[in-house]
Every structure is written in C-alpha cells, then in structure tokens.
Design a protein around this motif. Structure first.
Motif, mmCIF file in Angstrom:
data_model
loop_
_atom_site.group_PDB
_atom_site.id
_atom_site.type_symbol
_atom_site.label_atom_id
_atom_site.label_comp_id
_atom_site.label_asym_id
_atom_site.label_seq_id
_atom_site.Cartn_x
_atom_site.Cartn_y
_atom_site.Cartn_z
ATOM 1 N N THR A 291 0.808 -11.183 3.265
ATOM 2 C CA THR A 291 1.551 -9.984 3.640
ATOM 3 C C THR A 291 2.776 -9.789 2.759
ATOM 4 O OG1 THR A 291 0.810 -10.213 5.934
ATOM 5 C CG2 THR A 291 2.731 -8.824 5.552
ATOM 6 N N ASP A 292 3.396 -10.889 2.352
ATOM 7 C CA ASP A 292 4.581 -10.784 1.496
ATOM 8 C C ASP A 292 4.243 -10.122 0.164
ATOM 9 O OD1 ASP A 292 2.980 -13.032 0.944
ATOM 10 O OD2 ASP A 292 4.643 -14.134 0.031
ATOM 11 N N LEU A 293 3.086 -10.481 -0.406
ATOM 12 C CA LEU A 293 2.667 -9.887 -1.690
ATOM 13 C C LEU A 293 2.236 -8.439 -1.497
ATOM 14 C CD1 LEU A 293 0.631 -12.869 -3.213
ATOM 15 C CD2 LEU A 293 3.044 -12.288 -3.554
ATOM 16 N N LEU A 294 1.591 -8.154 -0.366
ATOM 17 C CA LEU A 294 1.166 -6.780 -0.080
ATOM 18 C C LEU A 294 2.379 -5.863 0.041
ATOM 19 C CD1 LEU A 294 -1.064 -4.730 0.674
ATOM 20 C CD2 LEU A 294 -0.745 -5.429 3.058
ATOM 21 N N GLU A 295 3.408 -6.340 0.716
ATOM 22 C CA GLU A 295 4.620 -5.537 0.913
ATOM 23 C C GLU A 295 5.226 -5.132 -0.426
ATOM 24 O OE1 GLU A 295 8.774 -5.718 3.507
ATOM 25 O OE2 GLU A 295 7.461 -7.470 3.395
ATOM 26 N N GLU A 296 5.208 -6.045 -1.394
ATOM 27 C CA GLU A 296 5.742 -5.727 -2.721
ATOM 28 C C GLU A 296 4.805 -4.803 -3.490
ATOM 29 O OE1 GLU A 296 8.752 -6.468 -4.088
ATOM 30 O OE2 GLU A 296 9.177 -7.108 -2.037
ATOM 31 N N LYS A 297 3.506 -5.026 -3.338
ATOM 32 C CA LYS A 297 2.539 -4.269 -4.138
ATOM 33 C C LYS A 297 2.481 -2.798 -3.743
ATOM 34 C CE LYS A 297 -0.882 -6.183 -6.037
ATOM 35 N NZ LYS A 297 -2.094 -6.945 -6.374
ATOM 36 N N VAL A 298 2.576 -2.489 -2.457
ATOM 37 C CA VAL A 298 2.446 -1.093 -2.031
ATOM 38 C C VAL A 298 3.572 -0.227 -2.579
ATOM 39 C CG1 VAL A 298 1.164 -1.646 0.072
ATOM 40 C CG2 VAL A 298 3.663 -1.467 0.165
ATOM 41 N N LYS A 299 4.657 -0.851 -2.993
ATOM 42 C CA LYS A 299 5.770 -0.089 -3.563
ATOM 43 C C LYS A 299 5.396 0.523 -4.910
ATOM 44 C CE LYS A 299 9.268 -3.113 -1.450
ATOM 45 N NZ LYS A 299 10.323 -4.127 -1.728
ATOM 46 N N ASN A 300 4.488 -0.149 -5.630
ATOM 47 C CA ASN A 300 4.200 0.258 -7.005
ATOM 48 C C ASN A 300 2.746 0.610 -7.288
ATOM 49 O OD1 ASN A 300 6.960 -0.457 -7.891
ATOM 50 N ND2 ASN A 300 6.298 -2.561 -7.510
ATOM 51 N N PHE A 307 -9.409 2.854 -3.550
ATOM 52 C CA PHE A 307 -10.165 3.223 -2.351
ATOM 53 C C PHE A 307 -9.822 4.674 -2.026
ATOM 54 C CE2 PHE A 307 -9.981 -1.332 -2.343
ATOM 55 C CZ PHE A 307 -11.226 -1.727 -1.865
ATOM 56 N N PRO A 308 -10.539 5.611 -2.639
ATOM 57 C CA PRO A 308 -10.233 7.048 -2.496
ATOM 58 C C PRO A 308 -10.268 7.540 -1.052
ATOM 59 C CG PRO A 308 -11.799 6.664 -4.276
ATOM 60 C CD PRO A 308 -11.665 5.374 -3.551
ATOM 61 N N ASP A 313 -0.051 7.203 3.714
ATOM 62 C CA ASP A 313 0.963 7.100 2.658
ATOM 63 C C ASP A 313 0.738 5.786 1.923
ATOM 64 O OD1 ASP A 313 3.174 6.770 1.076
ATOM 65 O OD2 ASP A 313 4.662 7.101 2.661
ATOM 66 N N PRO A 314 0.349 5.833 0.656
ATOM 67 C CA PRO A 314 0.002 4.603 -0.067
ATOM 68 C C PRO A 314 1.183 3.659 -0.279
ATOM 69 C CG PRO A 314 0.111 6.455 -1.571
ATOM 70 C CD PRO A 314 0.211 7.028 -0.182
ATOM 71 N N VAL A 320 -1.075 1.200 5.048
ATOM 72 C CA VAL A 320 -2.024 0.412 4.250
ATOM 73 C C VAL A 320 -2.656 -0.676 5.121
ATOM 74 C CG1 VAL A 320 -2.267 -1.157 2.293
ATOM 75 C CG2 VAL A 320 -0.829 0.881 2.079
ATOM 76 N N GLN A 321 -1.868 -1.319 5.964
ATOM 77 C CA GLN A 321 -2.406 -2.373 6.828
ATOM 78 C C GLN A 321 -3.406 -1.815 7.832
ATOM 79 O OE1 GLN A 321 1.349 -4.065 8.255
ATOM 80 N NE2 GLN A 321 0.959 -5.913 7.045
ATOM 81 N N LYS A 322 -3.115 -0.655 8.385
ATOM 82 C CA LYS A 322 -4.055 -0.021 9.328
ATOM 83 C C LYS A 322 -5.371 0.292 8.625
ATOM 84 C CE LYS A 322 -4.679 3.931 12.444
ATOM 85 N NZ LYS A 322 -6.026 4.215 11.910
#
Length: 377
Positions: A291-300, A307-308, A313-314, A320-322
């Motif tokens: 989750t820590d890496l996901l939190e950083e990744k969704v910012k950029n 996944f079209p 909100d990306p 994203v988690q939902k």
C-alpha cells in the motif's frame, strides 16, 4: 467387592504369566496408541495456511513478519545469511541500473564513472555463491567504491527514475541510500533490512507457531511461474489461503516474459484459485499488499493507461483501491453469499501486519473451524 477382587486376581495371574519383555511391549504399545490419539487431536486443531500469489507479491516478507511477531526472531547466523543476501541484492541492482542506463541511451553525469560501470558489469554472476543469491563481505567491500560513485551519478539516477521500463528490485534504493551502513565491517542487518532483503523462493518455507494454544502452520510455496506447479501438493487439509497481490504493480510487466502485466497475472491466478472446487469450504482472504508503494505511484502513474475500464480519479488512492478490489471480486464466477474478505497491507510494516493478522486469525477460526475452542471438540 467380590467381583473387583476376582478381576484384580485375574489381572495379577495374567501379568505373572507374562515375561518382562511382553509386559514392556504392551506398555510401549499403549504409549504409541496414546501418542497417535494426541497426534489426531493436533491435526484436527492445526490451522494450515497457504500463502499464494504471483512472484514478488510479498509472501516471503509476510512469513518473516510472522516469525518476528510470534517470538522467533533472527539469530546471529540468520542475520549473517541475510547480510550476504543484501549484498547480492545491491550488486545485482547496480548492474541492472548500469545496463539500463546504456540501453535507454542516458548519458553519464560524470563520464569517468564509465570505469565503475565496467567494473560492476564484470562481476562474476556465475560464481557458486552468487548463484545462491549471496555475496561475502570481503567481496562486497571490494566493489563498494564503485557502488557509491555510481549511485551518486545523475545518469544512474535518471535510469532509476525510469525503472518501470525494466526489472529492478523494489528495495534497491533503500539499500543504496544506506550503503555506508552496509559497508561497515561489523554490519548486521536490522529487522527492516531483513524484511527488505529479496531472495526468490526456490524451496518451500514453513513456519509453525501458536496463538492462544491453537497451532498454526504457514506455508510459502513460491510464486514464480516455475514454482506454481508445486502448489497442488499442499492443497490437502488446507484451512485457509492468504492470496497476496502487489497492488502497486499495475504498470509493470512480469520478469518471466517481460510482456504480461503483473496485475493481470495476479488476477488470472486468483481466478483459478477462487473458483476451484477443492476450496469450496476454504476461506480465501485477499491481501492487497504494498500500500505504501501504491500511495506514491497513484500520484504520478495513471492506472487508466493500463486498465481503460477504470472510471474513478486515477490520482485518488481510495478510488484506485476500490477498483482493485472490484477486479478481484469479479473473478468469482458464481455468486457467493460470503463477501470477499480483503485487507490493504504493507508487509514490511510489522505493526500493520500484526493488526491485520489478528483480524485474519479471527476470520479463519470463525468461518473454518467452528467449535474449535469447545473443550469436547
């Protein structure tokens, strides 16, 4: 009273007619029967948990956490072995970065670092010790000056920033940022270092522990494609499956074929497991890890590029988690009354895993072994 005396007399006569060897044999037989009965009770109570999921989803890290949390910390010998693994992680990581810099046509920040790059690429990866994923201290220290110089080079840093385009271990940056600590002669890994050390699971790892007099067996059977054929050997008598997913890898491809999206691979494996009749009565719990890496990744990184069908909100973590949970929930072919139990985890965070597994333990015991704590069970 007369019957009791008669019975005792018969027993006494019987024993007198037996040799001491025969008496000893009867005693041993009774002990074996008692031991077998105890073993049956233990097997009935044993909670057997399989850790499944694709490679690099965090299964081995989770198993390390169980060892830390439930009282079997790492001794001196284990720390020394992990130290050698960490040295191997660093050398492999630097070599990957040097190779990526060249293939991506990124110029050196300092052209003189070309020599250090050549030094690292000349490292003998075919040596028997390196093949085991281990590098001795004296060997690592010989390469330390080159490692330091390369990590400080802007060309290598630029290559790191483009790591999505190649395969690089997630903990490489942490170890390179702490390379001075690693270079100390008396260095032994901390718990965090051990949790971040990466070594592909080539053999089956088991860990036995006990919670409130309940015996648990947790099994990590490896997640690389070459290891999955052995999963079926462990399916018998399984109580629960913890299925781990690296939630941050939606923009990455597999190391095995460098084409398949990692999240797509995890979804495919999960679909096979969750719809298998063998597990109709087995609780399957989803761990959306890292989750820590996901939190950083969704910012950029926009998940919609990969996944079209994503509609939220990306750059919003809950959206994203939902979406990720829905992706896995939709893989169940038949409607099921029970919800898909899931947790967002960070496997390197001991407190997070402690809290999550406390909930998981209750879920497993409640749904899979009702009456477990009944004295007459």
């Amino acid at each position: 009273m007369a019957d009791f005396l008669l019975s005792r007399t018969i027993v006494c006569i019987h024993n007198c007619l037996l040799s001491s060897a025969e008496i000893d044999q009867i005693r041993k037989s009774k002990e074996i029967d008692k031991s077998l009965e105890q073993e049956k009770t233990f097997v009935k109570k044993l909670v057997k948990i399989l850790l499944l999921g694709a490679g690099e989803s965090g299964k081995s890290t989770f198993l390390k956490q169980m060892r830390i949390i439930y009282g079997q910390d790492f001794d001196q010998r284990a720390k020394e072995e992990y130290r050698d693994t960490i040295y191997s992680n660093v050398i492999k990581g630097v070599r990957v970065l040097v190779d990526a810099r060249e293939k991506l046509h990124i110029p050196w920040g300092d052209p003189e670092n070309q020599v250090h790059g050549e030094t690292m690429m000349a490292f003998d990866t075919r040596s028997s010790i390196m093949a085991k994923g281990m590098v001795e201290t004296k060997v690592f220290l010989n390469y330390l000056p080159s490692i330091r110089a390369l990590w400080q080079d802007s060309g290598i840093q630029n290559a790191y920033d483009r790591r999505r385009e190649f395969q690089l271990g997630e903990s490489v940056k942490y170890f390179l940022d702490n390379v001075d600590k690693l270079g100390q002669l008396d260095y032994l890994p901390s718990q965090k270092d051990i949790l971040l050390a990466r070594k592909p699971t080539k053999v089956i790892h088991e860990y036995d522990f006990e919670i409130e007099s309940v015996p648990f067996k947790m099994v990590d059977v490896g997640g690389q494609r070459s290891e999955r054929k052995r999963w079926f050997e462990w399916f018998e008598t399984v109580t629960s499956i913890l299925f781990l997913v690296s939630s941050s890898e939606y923009d990455q491809v597999l190391m095995e074929d460098r084409q398949t999206n990692r999240l797509t691979e995890s979804l495919s494996i999960f679909e096979t497991i969750v719809n298998n009749r063998v597990f109709a009565s087995v609780s399957i719990i989803l761990f959306l890890n890292k989750t820590d890496l996901l939190e950083e990744k969704v910012k950029n990184v926009n998940i919609k590029d990969y996944f079209p069908e994503f509609t939220g909100d990306p750059h919003n973590l809950p959206d994203v988690q939902k979406f990720l949970v829905d992706c896995f929930r939709n893989k169940r072919r038949q409607s099921q009354e029970e919800p898909l139990y899931h947790h967002f985890t960070t496997a390197i965070n001991t407190e997070n895993i402690r809290l999550v597994f406390s909930d998981v333990k209750d879920t497993i015991l409640h749904h899979n072994i009702k009456g477990f704590f009944c004295p007459n069970y």
